[in-house]
Design a protein around this motif. Sequence first.
Motif, PDB file in Angstrom:
ATOM      1  N   THR A 144       0.831  -1.219   0.000  1.00 16.06           N
ATOM      2  CA  THR A 144       0.000   0.000   0.000  1.00 16.06           C
ATOM      3  C   THR A 144       0.856   1.256   0.000  1.00 16.06           C
ATOM      4  O   THR A 144       0.605   2.190  -0.762  1.00 16.06           O
ATOM      5  CB  THR A 144      -0.932  -0.001   1.241  1.00 16.06           C
ATOM      6  N   ILE A 180      -7.249   4.341   4.838  1.00 17.93           N
ATOM      7  CA  ILE A 180      -7.768   2.981   4.601  1.00 17.93           C
ATOM      8  C   ILE A 180      -8.416   2.433   5.867  1.00 17.93           C
ATOM      9  O   ILE A 180      -9.506   1.840   5.820  1.00 17.93           O
ATOM     10  CB  ILE A 180      -6.643   2.041   4.100  1.00 17.93           C
ATOM     11  N   THR A 196     -11.755   4.197   6.294  1.00 18.61           N
ATOM     12  CA  THR A 196     -12.730   3.769   5.271  1.00 18.61           C
ATOM     13  C   THR A 196     -13.264   2.374   5.582  1.00 18.61           C
ATOM     14  O   THR A 196     -14.462   2.115   5.460  1.00 18.61           O
ATOM     15  CB  THR A 196     -12.080   3.790   3.867  1.00 18.61           C
ATOM     16  N   ASN A 197     -12.363   1.451   5.981  1.00 20.90           N
ATOM     17  CA  ASN A 197     -12.782   0.079   6.300  1.00 20.90           C
ATOM     18  C   ASN A 197     -13.736   0.021   7.497  1.00 20.90           C
ATOM     19  O   ASN A 197     -14.493  -0.922   7.645  1.00 20.90           O
ATOM     20  CB  ASN A 197     -11.557  -0.801   6.586  1.00 20.90           C
ATOM     21  N   SER A 247     -13.065   9.231   5.757  1.00 19.58           N
ATOM     22  CA  SER A 247     -11.608   9.200   5.930  1.00 19.58           C
ATOM     23  C   SER A 247     -11.011  10.606   6.076  1.00 19.58           C
ATOM     24  O   SER A 247     -10.081  10.816   6.864  1.00 19.58           O
ATOM     25  CB  SER A 247     -10.947   8.470   4.764  1.00 19.58           C
TER      26      SER A 247
END
Length: 496
Positions: free
Chosen positions: A55, A400, A403-404, A409
């Motif tokens: 990532t 991330i 968002t998850n 975010s």
Amino acid sequence: MNKLIVTHLNKKIVSSDCITILRDLEINHPVVNILKKLSETMNYEYGDFTNYVFTITTEMLDKAGFLIKEGFNINDILKGFMLGYKEIEKILPKLVVWKCTDFYSDKEVQNILMPVMITKNVLHTYDFIVQLLAKCICTMMPANLEEFDVDNIRVSKINGGSLIDSDYLVGMVITKESNGIVKKKEDANVIVLNCGLEAATTETKGTVLLHNAKELMDFTKGEEEQMKEIIENIKNAKVDVIIVNGAISDIAQHFCDAYNIMTLKITSKFETLRICKLLNITSLIKLDTPTPEEIGKVNSIYVSEIASKKVTIINAKSKKIGTIILRGATYNFLDEVERCIHDGINAVKNAIKNNAYVCGGGCVEIQISEHLKQYSKQLNSIDSYCVKAFADSFHVITKILATNCGYNSTNVLNELINKHNKGMTDFCVNINKEEQEHTTSAKERHIYDNLQCKKYAIDLAIDAVQTILKIDQIILAKPAGGPKQREKNPDYDDVF
């Protein structure tokens, strides 16, 4: 998040583990293959952080791509990125907040395991599985910490029941039952054969002509007598159990049952090696009477039934190998829990190598990013802009995570930056959705990342970014598959 991977064999795998996803993907693009190798290297060295390195590298490349579109020279971009990287090397050791000191304490080991295992998709029972693994690791931890091996803890998956039915034991669980009629032995002597338990076959095949019934009856008598003598000698050496990595003939099995010797057939060579390690013996490569050094001892070896499946349980005297018996409804779920446990064991191994920890949950990335932005103000215009873009690439981890969890975010990122600027430098993303707060203290929750793993991942990412940005052309010089085509015969008549 979970991905559903369909392999070329039409096998379906549901996983969020980066290396599992990449391993089953057919990737043709050479640059993406470089990124795949990054994750494989990270997995080989540390067994975790595969998703992190992939990532962070792609985000750095994305920021570099933006700068190239803006008209920046690649050399200037690389120079700016390297300035930022050297600054990270200086500040990372200063961010250490915790060191693991006691690897024989359940609580300390749980603090190592929890941040690694909570991120996997076994959230509803992660408490139980973390505690189970911590107990197993503390039980199996050798006196010399450096001798701790990931292979010392095995996972045996049995379909049926739920995850809270899982357990662990010191010894091994073989997912098949013994071959003969003897199903249980207490305080037993064991030998391991790396050959078949059968009479040696001749190199050449022969044809025998039998004239009458007596000749037929006498035909196998010699072989019977020979096998009886071998099994008798093994019994006289006080052997109770024979574990065989090969075939077991009917006649050998008959005499083993007659002499009350338990037999167990193992098909895997790796399993055989583990059993030898557990018993602290070497395997016999020839069927012969064993010496006392070639005989191992176990507390008990018996056949049991777990979820209608017959298994053989070996309870060892030594604490060299432990087995976690995993229970679950589906094979996909069991595979995912096994990967989760593998990452947890590797986290303990990494902690033994380097016990320094920094705050996790996107906290360190915010600290690095804010420090680099302050540092960029001291540089000239081009370098300053490149270092700032490099600093922004570390925000991707926080984004991330947010968002998850279903958060916005951008809001979470701004909230964290504000808190860090106010001096609350231990705040990270809160993945517990039952609480109203989007952020929480990493120190209070014991959310830590291994310093050495994080540093190695950033090192790999920078190396990959340098390699990829220095490529100006991709040249594919692949010949077509198959042998070179033969030239046409000039005398060949097409019409005929």
